[in-house]
Design a protein around this motif. Structure first.
Motif, PDB file in Angstrom:
ATOM      1  N   PHE A  53      46.275  19.140   6.311  1.00  0.00           N
ATOM      2  CA  PHE A  53      46.980  20.414   6.480  1.00  0.00           C
ATOM      3  C   PHE A  53      47.238  21.053   5.118  1.00  0.00           C
ATOM      4  N   LEU A  54      47.714  20.251   4.167  1.00  0.00           N
ATOM      5  CA  LEU A  54      47.957  20.774   2.819  1.00  0.00           C
ATOM      6  C   LEU A  54      46.664  21.312   2.214  1.00  0.00           C
ATOM      7  N   GLN A  55      45.574  20.598   2.438  1.00  0.00           N
ATOM      8  CA  GLN A  55      44.280  21.024   1.917  1.00  0.00           C
ATOM      9  C   GLN A  55      43.913  22.404   2.454  1.00  0.00           C
ATOM     10  N   GLN A  56      44.097  22.609   3.748  1.00  0.00           N
ATOM     11  CA  GLN A  56      43.782  23.910   4.351  1.00  0.00           C
ATOM     12  C   GLN A  56      44.663  25.016   3.767  1.00  0.00           C
ATOM     13  N   LEU A  57      45.946  24.739   3.643  1.00  0.00           N
ATOM     14  CA  LEU A  57      46.864  25.747   3.113  1.00  0.00           C
ATOM     15  C   LEU A  57      46.598  26.009   1.631  1.00  0.00           C
ATOM     16  N   TYR A  58      46.221  24.980   0.904  1.00  0.00           N
ATOM     17  CA  TYR A  58      45.909  25.120  -0.519  1.00  0.00           C
ATOM     18  C   TYR A  58      44.657  25.974  -0.719  1.00  0.00           C
ATOM     19  N   THR A  59      43.635  25.714   0.069  1.00  0.00           N
ATOM     20  CA  THR A  59      42.359  26.413  -0.132  1.00  0.00           C
ATOM     21  C   THR A  59      42.287  27.774   0.560  1.00  0.00           C
ATOM     22  N   ARG A  60      42.987  27.927   1.680  1.00  0.00           N
ATOM     23  CA  ARG A  60      42.851  29.164   2.462  1.00  0.00           C
ATOM     24  C   ARG A  60      44.060  30.077   2.383  1.00  0.00           C
ATOM     25  N   GLY A  61      45.168  29.596   1.848  1.00  0.00           N
ATOM     26  CA  GLY A  61      46.366  30.418   1.780  1.00  0.00           C
ATOM     27  C   GLY A  61      47.172  30.307   3.059  1.00  0.00           C
ATOM     28  N   PRO A  62      48.162  31.181   3.224  1.00  0.00           N
ATOM     29  CA  PRO A  62      49.023  31.110   4.412  1.00  0.00           C
ATOM     30  C   PRO A  62      48.218  31.203   5.704  1.00  0.00           C
ATOM     31  N   LEU A  63      48.597  30.375   6.684  1.00  0.00           N
ATOM     32  CA  LEU A  63      47.907  30.337   7.974  1.00  0.00           C
ATOM     33  C   LEU A  63      48.909  30.286   9.115  1.00  0.00           C
ATOM     34  N   LYS A  64      48.492  30.836  10.245  1.00  0.00           N
ATOM     35  CA  LYS A  64      49.302  30.733  11.454  1.00  0.00           C
ATOM     36  C   LYS A  64      49.080  29.364  12.090  1.00  0.00           C
ATOM     37  N   VAL A  65      50.081  28.912  12.837  1.00  0.00           N
ATOM     38  CA  VAL A  65      49.974  27.645  13.555  1.00  0.00           C
ATOM     39  C   VAL A  65      48.752  27.672  14.465  1.00  0.00           C
ATOM     40  N   SER A  66      48.520  28.795  15.118  1.00  0.00           N
ATOM     41  CA  SER A  66      47.381  28.897  16.040  1.00  0.00           C
ATOM     42  C   SER A  66      46.051  28.732  15.308  1.00  0.00           C
ATOM     43  N   ALA A  67      45.959  29.204  14.070  1.00  0.00           N
ATOM     44  CA  ALA A  67      44.719  29.051  13.303  1.00  0.00           C
ATOM     45  C   ALA A  67      44.470  27.583  12.981  1.00  0.00           C
ATOM     46  N   LEU A  68      45.521  26.860  12.584  1.00  0.00           N
ATOM     47  CA  LEU A  68      45.383  25.431  12.314  1.00  0.00           C
ATOM     48  C   LEU A  68      45.060  24.665  13.591  1.00  0.00           C
ATOM     49  N   SER A  69      45.703  25.052  14.665  1.00  0.00           N
ATOM     50  CA  SER A  69      45.476  24.406  15.954  1.00  0.00           C
ATOM     51  C   SER A  69      44.016  24.555  16.378  1.00  0.00           C
ATOM     52  N   ALA A  70      43.476  25.751  16.225  1.00  0.00           N
ATOM     53  CA  ALA A  70      42.071  25.988  16.582  1.00  0.00           C
ATOM     54  C   ALA A  70      41.131  25.262  15.628  1.00  0.00           C
ATOM     55  N   GLU A  71      41.445  25.282  14.353  1.00  0.00           N
ATOM     56  CA  GLU A  71      40.604  24.632  13.340  1.00  0.00           C
ATOM     57  C   GLU A  71      40.435  23.143  13.609  1.00  0.00           C
ATOM     58  N   PHE A  72      41.535  22.474  13.948  1.00  0.00           N
ATOM     59  CA  PHE A  72      41.508  21.022  14.131  1.00  0.00           C
ATOM     60  C   PHE A  72      41.399  20.596  15.586  1.00  0.00           C
ATOM     61  N   GLU A  73      41.362  21.578  16.479  1.00  0.00           N
ATOM     62  CA  GLU A  73      41.248  21.312  17.913  1.00  0.00           C
ATOM     63  C   GLU A  73      42.345  20.374  18.403  1.00  0.00           C
ATOM     64  N   VAL A  74      43.584  20.689  18.002  1.00  0.00           N
ATOM     65  CA  VAL A  74      44.756  19.945  18.443  1.00  0.00           C
ATOM     66  C   VAL A  74      45.774  20.948  18.981  1.00  0.00           C
ATOM     67  N   SER A  75      46.772  20.437  19.665  1.00  0.00           N
ATOM     68  CA  SER A  75      47.777  21.317  20.255  1.00  0.00           C
ATOM     69  C   SER A  75      48.673  21.937  19.190  1.00  0.00           C
ATOM     70  N   ALA A  76      49.241  23.074  19.533  1.00  0.00           N
ATOM     71  CA  ALA A  76      50.192  23.723  18.631  1.00  0.00           C
ATOM     72  C   ALA A  76      51.403  22.820  18.395  1.00  0.00           C
TER      73      ALA A  76
END
Length: 151
Positions: A53-76
């Protein structure tokens, strides 16, 4: 013949089936071991999910929970659970989106940046050691085979 007896034990397998079965077991053992070793490398303060999660936020900047949820195919709710731990560590903060004040975004903090960079160096060192026995050519072959499986 279906290759199985009544207890579900494999009674008969073709040579190719035996090979793919062995490959599946080897994959499972390898990835289980690597996950365990990586968790040990990252230390007591974090786990692999938090690191990713930190890696995604570090490389991509601020993200919505839904974007992370879709990226990793896990529940919100899973994202929220991991985020709660990261917020407690002061590595992530929740903030209102500049574009839409109704939306909450996750943003890595400066402390989170530093923690991520330290963990990333530990991870890089782990992979350097892990793949050191392989030649560059063997790594290219392995990468090619994995990419072929993922195609």
């Amino acid at each position: 013949m279906n290759g199985r007896n009544f207890k579900g034990k494999v009674r008969y397998l073709s040579n190719r089936n035996k090979l793919t079965h062995e490959l599946e077991l080897a994959f499972r053992q390898t990835f289980r071991r690597m996950k365990k070793e990586l968790n040990a490398v990252l230390g007591e303060t974090t786990n692999r999910s938090e690191f990713i999660f930190l890696q995604q936020l570090y490389t991509r900047g601020p993200l919505k929970v839904s974007a992370l949820s879709a990226e990793f195919e896990v529940s919100a709710s899973h994202i929220t659970h991991v985020t709660d731990r990261l917020v407690q560590k002061n590595w992530v903060r929740r903030q209102r989106s500049q574009k839409d004040k109704r939306v909450v975004e996750l943003q890595i903090t400066e402390e989170g940046n530093q923690a991520f960079l330290q963990m990333e160096e530990k991870q890089n060192e782990y992979f350097r050691r892990k793949f050191d026995p392989l030649s560059d050519q063997e790594i290219k072959i392995l990468l090619n085979l994995i990419q072929k499986l993922n195609a």
